[in-house]
Design a protein around this motif. Structure first.
Motif, PDB file in Angstrom:
ATOM      1  N   ARG A   1       0.833  -1.202   0.000  1.00  0.00           N
ATOM      2  CA  ARG A   1       0.000   0.000   0.000  1.00  0.00           C
ATOM      3  C   ARG A   1       0.868   1.252   0.000  1.00  0.00           C
ATOM      4  NH1 ARG A   1      -2.769   3.813   3.430  1.00  0.00           N
ATOM      5  NH2 ARG A   1      -1.417   3.175   5.151  1.00  0.00           N
ATOM      6  N   ARG A   2       0.530   2.185  -0.886  1.00  0.00           N
ATOM      7  CA  ARG A   2       1.147   3.507  -0.892  1.00  0.00           C
ATOM      8  C   ARG A   2       0.054   4.504  -0.552  1.00  0.00           C
ATOM      9  NH1 ARG A   2       2.862   7.993  -4.029  1.00  0.00           N
ATOM     10  NH2 ARG A   2       5.109   8.436  -3.853  1.00  0.00           N
ATOM     11  N   ALA A   3       0.186   5.181   0.565  1.00  0.00           N
ATOM     12  CA  ALA A   3      -0.884   6.035   1.067  1.00  0.00           C
ATOM     13  C   ALA A   3      -1.151   7.208   0.141  1.00  0.00           C
ATOM     14  CB  ALA A   3      -0.529   6.543   2.465  1.00  0.00           C
ATOM     15  N   GLY A   4      -2.445   7.524  -0.009  1.00  0.00           N
ATOM     16  CA  GLY A   4      -2.869   8.682  -0.780  1.00  0.00           C
ATOM     17  C   GLY A   4      -3.665   9.634   0.081  1.00  0.00           C
ATOM     18  N   GLY A   5      -4.409  10.530  -0.568  1.00  0.00           N
ATOM     19  CA  GLY A   5      -5.170  11.523   0.175  1.00  0.00           C
ATOM     20  C   GLY A   5      -6.265  10.914   1.031  1.00  0.00           C
ATOM     21  N   VAL A   6      -6.982   9.928   0.480  1.00  0.00           N
ATOM     22  CA  VAL A   6      -8.032   9.229   1.214  1.00  0.00           C
ATOM     23  C   VAL A   6      -7.912   7.742   0.908  1.00  0.00           C
ATOM     24  CG1 VAL A   6      -9.619  11.204   1.248  1.00  0.00           C
ATOM     25  CG2 VAL A   6      -9.694   9.585  -0.658  1.00  0.00           C
ATOM     26  N   ALA A   7      -8.626   6.928   1.700  1.00  0.00           N
ATOM     27  CA  ALA A   7      -8.499   5.484   1.560  1.00  0.00           C
ATOM     28  C   ALA A   7      -9.332   4.909   0.417  1.00  0.00           C
ATOM     29  CB  ALA A   7      -8.893   4.809   2.871  1.00  0.00           C
ATOM     30  N   ARG A   8     -10.457   5.554   0.075  1.00  0.00           N
ATOM     31  CA  ARG A   8     -11.372   5.010  -0.923  1.00  0.00           C
ATOM     32  C   ARG A   8     -11.801   6.101  -1.885  1.00  0.00           C
ATOM     33  NH1 ARG A   8     -14.382   0.237   1.934  1.00  0.00           N
ATOM     34  NH2 ARG A   8     -15.682   0.247   0.090  1.00  0.00           N
ATOM     35  N   PRO A   9     -12.062   5.764  -3.134  1.00  0.00           N
ATOM     36  CA  PRO A   9     -11.964   4.451  -3.780  1.00  0.00           C
ATOM     37  C   PRO A   9     -10.524   4.168  -4.206  1.00  0.00           C
ATOM     38  CG  PRO A   9     -12.779   6.049  -5.368  1.00  0.00           C
ATOM     39  CD  PRO A   9     -12.597   6.786  -4.068  1.00  0.00           C
ATOM     40  N   ALA A  10      -9.914   3.192  -3.582  1.00  0.00           N
ATOM     41  CA  ALA A  10      -8.504   2.905  -3.852  1.00  0.00           C
ATOM     42  C   ALA A  10      -8.320   2.322  -5.253  1.00  0.00           C
ATOM     43  CB  ALA A  10      -7.966   1.938  -2.810  1.00  0.00           C
ATOM     44  N   ARG A  11      -7.109   2.507  -5.765  1.00  0.00           N
ATOM     45  CA  ARG A  11      -6.726   1.958  -7.066  1.00  0.00           C
ATOM     46  C   ARG A  11      -5.657   0.891  -6.859  1.00  0.00           C
ATOM     47  NH1 ARG A  11      -6.295   8.110  -9.344  1.00  0.00           N
ATOM     48  NH2 ARG A  11      -8.330   8.216 -10.383  1.00  0.00           N
ATOM     49  N   ALA A  12      -5.639  -0.086  -7.748  1.00  0.00           N
ATOM     50  CA  ALA A  12      -4.641  -1.142  -7.650  1.00  0.00           C
ATOM     51  C   ALA A  12      -4.011  -1.395  -9.007  1.00  0.00           C
ATOM     52  CB  ALA A  12      -5.261  -2.434  -7.114  1.00  0.00           C
ATOM     53  N   ILE A  13      -2.721  -1.674  -8.970  1.00  0.00           N
ATOM     54  CA  ILE A  13      -1.958  -2.107 -10.140  1.00  0.00           C
ATOM     55  C   ILE A  13      -1.455  -3.510  -9.840  1.00  0.00           C
ATOM     56  CG2 ILE A  13      -0.099  -1.526 -11.745  1.00  0.00           C
ATOM     57  CD1 ILE A  13      -2.141   0.711 -11.451  1.00  0.00           C
ATOM     58  N   VAL A  14      -1.528  -4.412 -10.819  1.00  0.00           N
ATOM     59  CA  VAL A  14      -1.153  -5.800 -10.548  1.00  0.00           C
ATOM     60  C   VAL A  14      -0.334  -6.387 -11.687  1.00  0.00           C
ATOM     61  CG1 VAL A  14      -3.308  -6.727 -11.515  1.00  0.00           C
ATOM     62  CG2 VAL A  14      -2.009  -8.095  -9.852  1.00  0.00           C
ATOM     63  N   SER A  15       0.675  -7.174 -11.328  1.00  0.00           N
ATOM     64  CA  SER A  15       1.403  -8.013 -12.288  1.00  0.00           C
ATOM     65  C   SER A  15       1.712  -9.322 -11.582  1.00  0.00           C
ATOM     66  CB  SER A  15       2.691  -7.338 -12.775  1.00  0.00           C
ATOM     67  OG  SER A  15       3.565  -7.102 -11.687  1.00  0.00           O
ATOM     68  N   HIS A  16       2.208 -10.300 -12.332  1.00  0.00           N
ATOM     69  CA  HIS A  16       2.442 -11.597 -11.695  1.00  0.00           C
ATOM     70  C   HIS A  16       3.913 -11.980 -11.717  1.00  0.00           C
ATOM     71  CE1 HIS A  16       2.665 -14.044 -15.501  1.00  0.00           C
ATOM     72  NE2 HIS A  16       1.822 -13.145 -15.957  1.00  0.00           N
ATOM     73  N   VAL A  17       4.305 -12.623 -10.612  1.00  0.00           N
ATOM     74  CA  VAL A  17       5.688 -13.023 -10.381  1.00  0.00           C
ATOM     75  C   VAL A  17       5.997 -14.362 -11.052  1.00  0.00           C
ATOM     76  CG1 VAL A  17       7.359 -13.591  -8.573  1.00  0.00           C
ATOM     77  CG2 VAL A  17       5.651 -11.804  -8.172  1.00  0.00           C
ATOM     78  N   ASP A  18       4.987 -15.232 -11.115  1.00  0.00           N
ATOM     79  CA  ASP A  18       5.216 -16.602 -11.592  1.00  0.00           C
ATOM     80  C   ASP A  18       5.407 -16.645 -13.098  1.00  0.00           C
ATOM     81  OD1 ASP A  18       2.357 -15.893 -11.599  1.00  0.00           O
ATOM     82  OD2 ASP A  18       2.038 -17.910 -12.389  1.00  0.00           O
ATOM     83  N   THR A  19       6.136 -17.665 -13.537  1.00  0.00           N
ATOM     84  CA  THR A  19       6.404 -17.857 -14.958  1.00  0.00           C
ATOM     85  C   THR A  19       6.014 -19.273 -15.369  1.00  0.00           C
ATOM     86  OG1 THR A  19       8.652 -18.737 -14.684  1.00  0.00           O
ATOM     87  CG2 THR A  19       8.411 -16.333 -14.758  1.00  0.00           C
ATOM     88  N   LEU A  20       6.168 -19.537 -16.644  1.00  0.00           N
ATOM     89  CA  LEU A  20       6.010 -20.888 -17.163  1.00  0.00           C
ATOM     90  C   LEU A  20       7.138 -21.783 -16.661  1.00  0.00           C
ATOM     91  CD1 LEU A  20       5.297 -19.804 -20.829  1.00  0.00           C
ATOM     92  CD2 LEU A  20       3.580 -20.514 -19.151  1.00  0.00           C
ATOM     93  N   GLY A  21       6.934 -23.081 -16.748  1.00  0.00           N
ATOM     94  CA  GLY A  21       7.961 -24.041 -16.357  1.00  0.00           C
ATOM     95  C   GLY A  21       7.464 -25.447 -16.621  1.00  0.00           C
ATOM     96  N   ALA A  22       7.955 -26.405 -15.829  1.00  0.00           N
ATOM     97  CA  ALA A  22       7.542 -27.798 -16.011  1.00  0.00           C
ATOM     98  C   ALA A  22       7.695 -28.537 -14.691  1.00  0.00           C
ATOM     99  CB  ALA A  22       8.370 -28.468 -17.105  1.00  0.00           C
ATOM    100  N   GLN A  23       7.106 -29.738 -14.644  1.00  0.00           N
ATOM    101  CA  GLN A  23       7.274 -30.651 -13.516  1.00  0.00           C
ATOM    102  C   GLN A  23       7.609 -32.037 -14.038  1.00  0.00           C
ATOM    103  OE1 GLN A  23       3.462 -29.681 -11.296  1.00  0.00           O
ATOM    104  NE2 GLN A  23       4.742 -30.281  -9.556  1.00  0.00           N
ATOM    105  N   VAL A  24       8.300 -32.786 -13.196  1.00  0.00           N
ATOM    106  CA  VAL A  24       8.603 -34.171 -13.543  1.00  0.00           C
ATOM    107  C   VAL A  24       7.328 -34.996 -13.469  1.00  0.00           C
ATOM    108  CG1 VAL A  24       9.902 -36.233 -12.913  1.00  0.00           C
ATOM    109  CG2 VAL A  24      10.972 -33.967 -12.714  1.00  0.00           C
ATOM    110  N   LYS A  25       6.977 -35.634 -14.577  1.00  0.00           N
ATOM    111  CA  LYS A  25       5.798 -36.503 -14.638  1.00  0.00           C
ATOM    112  C   LYS A  25       6.153 -37.957 -14.358  1.00  0.00           C
ATOM    113  CE  LYS A  25       1.654 -37.998 -15.974  1.00  0.00           C
ATOM    114  NZ  LYS A  25       1.886 -39.448 -15.829  1.00  0.00           N
ATOM    115  N   CYS A  26       7.340 -38.378 -14.832  1.00  0.00           N
ATOM    116  CA  CYS A  26       7.697 -39.780 -14.740  1.00  0.00           C
ATOM    117  C   CYS A  26       9.213 -39.948 -14.837  1.00  0.00           C
ATOM    118  CB  CYS A  26       7.006 -40.554 -15.869  1.00  0.00           C
ATOM    119  SG  CYS A  26       7.360 -42.315 -15.913  1.00  0.00           S
ATOM    120  N   LEU A  27       9.762 -40.872 -14.058  1.00  0.00           N
ATOM    121  CA  LEU A  27      11.159 -41.262 -14.207  1.00  0.00           C
ATOM    122  C   LEU A  27      11.201 -42.397 -15.241  1.00  0.00           C
ATOM    123  CD1 LEU A  27      12.311 -41.437 -10.460  1.00  0.00           C
ATOM    124  CD2 LEU A  27      11.971 -39.431 -11.908  1.00  0.00           C
ATOM    125  N   LYS A  28      11.895 -42.181 -16.341  1.00  0.00           N
ATOM    126  CA  LYS A  28      11.852 -43.130 -17.455  1.00  0.00           C
ATOM    127  C   LYS A  28      12.934 -44.205 -17.318  1.00  0.00           C
ATOM    128  CE  LYS A  28      10.886 -41.437 -21.506  1.00  0.00           C
ATOM    129  NZ  LYS A  28      10.888 -40.646 -22.761  1.00  0.00           N
TER     130      LYS A  28
END
Length: 385
Positions: A58-85
């Motif tokens: 939170r970055r404080a502004g003049g009043v609490a409402r109606p607040a604004r939000a900006i969003v992005s995501h930290v997670d990326t694509l990848g993979a998991q082990v399905k089977c040991l061959k």
């Protein structure tokens, strides 16, 4: 607020480079969360983490409402082990939606119970000297690829001795290049470039002591690539949510690698009419290059927030990405443009004051310029944007 906002390109590139160096496929985001949280605290924001690690600052502004939000995501694509061959290699399943075509040849890290191993994702028929033309004619898909571990792994037993097991996370090397002409080429620019944009905007606001009329929330989610996104990180004060993510510069699309690409709709439907219009108008007022686009096979943090039941206005700002979910390319111009627009938005006056309340009457409710709405205006009903 001064008309020209000075975004520090070196700060932006430095944060992006450091973020790319931290593996963070969905389900394996703790260290990236720690990095971002520390930087937010350095910039003076109040932060809390959800149980699993989504960040709400939170970055404080003049009043609490109606607040604004900006969003992005930290997670990326990848993979998991399905089977040991039996041949000592690993079958994989993808984390997030991306093609095995882009995985073939990728260098990776396997996070096992006994340590981190290196390896390469290969097609099952990888040697032209052995398979001749079958190398080119074999199908593409995750069931036709395997991970070669750079350790003594001749069979399933050897893999077990290494501590590798079903479900282990596999992170794909980003292989970033920052070119002198402003182009940036790397995997996982979706959405670490969006995170870097938000940090660069905050750094510029802190340096210039920019004040906002309402509180702003800077959100960083950890499950967007699997559809969870901003479902559990909002608070009731937030009335509008602007997501920053990648656009797609491809045939049939209007996205560009320069300036801001404003998404008007994705596969979940149109974004908020009034919020999108405000963002577009701000670009015109402040000389920011902008184009609009519609994405048919795309969803973002904004969609997950609405689907989770949050009654917020949503919009999507994007940086044009060539070969999205592959070996991606963007341009610094787009990232700086987005950071500038983000600041102009959070510093702008609130137009729809009614949004401060969760529910209220018709007074102050918005208009869209249909003939019926035009007739209402002539009857002296309250006019709002």
């Amino acid at each position: 607020m001064q008309e020209e906002i000075a975004i520090d390109p070196e700060y932006l590139k430095s944060r992006l480079r450091e973020l790319l160096a931290i593996p963070s496929p969905t389900g394996f985001t703790d260290e990236a969360v720690r990095y971002i949280a520390r930087e937010l605290e350095r910039l003076g924001l109040e932060i809390v983490l959800t149980r699993r690690g989504a960040i709400r600052a939170r970055r404080a502004g003049g009043v609490a409402r109606p607040a604004r939000a900006i969003v992005s995501h930290v997670d990326t694509l990848g993979a998991q082990v399905k089977c040991l061959k039996d041949n000592g290699r690993l079958e994989l399943v993808s984390i997030g939606h991306w093609s095995a075509r882009f995985a073939e040849g990728a260098r990776v890290s396997i996070f096992s119970g006994k340590g981190i191993y290196r390896g390469t994702i290969l097609p099952i028929k990888a040697s032209g000297h052995t398979f001749n033309d079958e190398v080119d004619s074999q199908p593409t898909g995750w069931s036709h690829a395997e991970l070669r571990v750079d350790a003594l792994a001749r069979n399933r037993h050897d893999l077990g001795q290494l501590g590798i097991d079903v479900g282990d996370i596999v992170a794909v090397d980003p292989q970033p290049e920052f070119l002198d002409n402003g182009f940036i080429v790397s995997r996982h620019l979706d959405d670490k470039a969006g995170v870097a944009v938000m940090l660069a905007a905050l750094e510029a606001m802190t340096r210039a002591k920019i004040e906002t009329p309402v509180d702003t929330y800077w959100l960083f989610t950890i499950g967007e690539e699997v559809g969870v996104g901003a479902s559990a990180v909002l608070v009731p004060e937030i009335a509008s949510l602007v997501a920053i993510d990648n656009g797609t510069t491809a045939p049939g699309q209007n996205s560009q690698e320069f300036g801001v690409t404003l998404a008007m709709a994705d596969q979940t439907g149109p974004f908020d009419y009034h919020l999108s219009k405000k963002l577009y108008d701000l670009c015109g007022q402040h000389g920011i290059t902008v184009q609009k686009d519609v994405f048919r096979y795309y969803r973002s943090d904004a969609a997950s927030a609405v689907e989770a039941g949050h009654d917020v206005r949503t919009a999507l700002l994007t940086f044009g990405v060539d070969a999205s979910h592959g070996y991606e390319r963007i341009h610094l111009h787009a990232l700086i443009s987005l950071a500038r627009l983000t600041i102009h938005y959070v510093a702008s006056d609130v137009q729809i004051e009614r949004d401060a309340e969760d529910v209220s009457g018709l007074r102050g409710f918005t208009h869209q310029r249909t003939r019926t709405a035009q007739r209402s205006l002539t009857l002296n009903e309250p006019d709002t944007p």
